[in-house]
Motif scaffolding. Structure first.
Motif, PDB file in Angstrom:
ATOM      1  N   ASP A 159       0.816  -1.235   0.171  1.00 22.61           N
ATOM      2  CA  ASP A 159      -0.048   0.260   0.075  1.00 22.61           C
ATOM      3  C   ASP A 159       0.774   1.270  -0.005  1.00 22.61           C
ATOM      4  N   PRO A 160       0.404   2.392   0.037  1.00 20.84           N
ATOM      5  CA  PRO A 160       1.103   3.625  -0.388  1.00 20.84           C
ATOM      6  C   PRO A 160       2.023   3.738   1.123  1.00 20.84           C
ATOM      7  N   ASP A 161       1.724   3.369   2.229  1.00 25.88           N
ATOM      8  CA  ASP A 161       2.532   3.577   3.465  1.00 25.88           C
ATOM      9  C   ASP A 161       3.613   2.664   3.564  1.00 25.88           C
ATOM     10  N   SER A 219       0.613   3.066  -5.881  1.00 25.94           N
ATOM     11  CA  SER A 219      -0.456   4.044  -5.170  1.00 25.94           C
ATOM     12  C   SER A 219      -1.893   3.251  -4.880  1.00 25.94           C
ATOM     13  N   GLY A 220      -1.718   1.891  -5.185  1.00 22.06           N
ATOM     14  CA  GLY A 220      -3.076   0.786  -4.789  1.00 22.06           C
ATOM     15  C   GLY A 220      -2.823   0.090  -3.495  1.00 22.06           C
ATOM     16  N   GLU A 221      -3.587  -0.722  -3.133  1.00 25.80           N
ATOM     17  CA  GLU A 221      -3.546  -1.625  -2.212  1.00 25.80           C
ATOM     18  C   GLU A 221      -3.731  -3.236  -2.548  1.00 25.80           C
ATOM     19  N   GLY A 257       3.801  -3.754  -8.175  1.00 23.89           N
ATOM     20  CA  GLY A 257       4.141  -2.747  -6.939  1.00 23.89           C
ATOM     21  C   GLY A 257       5.139  -3.509  -6.034  1.00 23.89           C
ATOM     22  N   ALA A 258       5.413  -4.563  -6.254  1.00 21.19           N
ATOM     23  CA  ALA A 258       6.520  -5.358  -5.325  1.00 21.19           C
ATOM     24  C   ALA A 258       8.049  -4.763  -5.382  1.00 21.19           C
TER      25      ALA A 258
END
Length: 86
Positions: free
Chosen positions: A16-18, A25-27, A61-62
């Motif tokens: 996630d963004p955190d 920007s996704g989850e 995203g990884a």
């Protein structure tokens, strides 16, 4: 007694963004793998040891995960509850 070894394990990591560096920007949950090594010794009914490794998620995203391939160190603690005959 003492033991040492290597391990490999599948992992599921929430992205996630955190916990990404801004490149995602996704989850989602990413499937990946963890690899490492451990050492443990046993005294009476207590086992103590250390493990070290890295986690490597895969997919979209990884590559932005801030802990991707960052070495980690863990403590191993084991207690024998169900004694067997020795």
């Amino acid at each position: 007694s003492a033991a040492a070894g290597l391990f490999a394990s599948p992992i599921a990591q929430d992205l996630d963004p955190d916990n990404t560096d801004g490149g995602y920007s996704g989850e989602r949950s990413a499937l990946g793998f963890g690899i490492g090594a451990f050492g443990v010794f046993e005294i009476s009914k207590v086992s103590l040891g250390l493990a070290a490794g890295i986690d490597h998620p895969l997919g979209k995203g990884a590559a932005s995960w801030v802990y991707r391939d960052v070495p980690w160190l863990g403590v191993i603690i084991g207690l024998e509850f169900l004694g067997g005959d020795e």
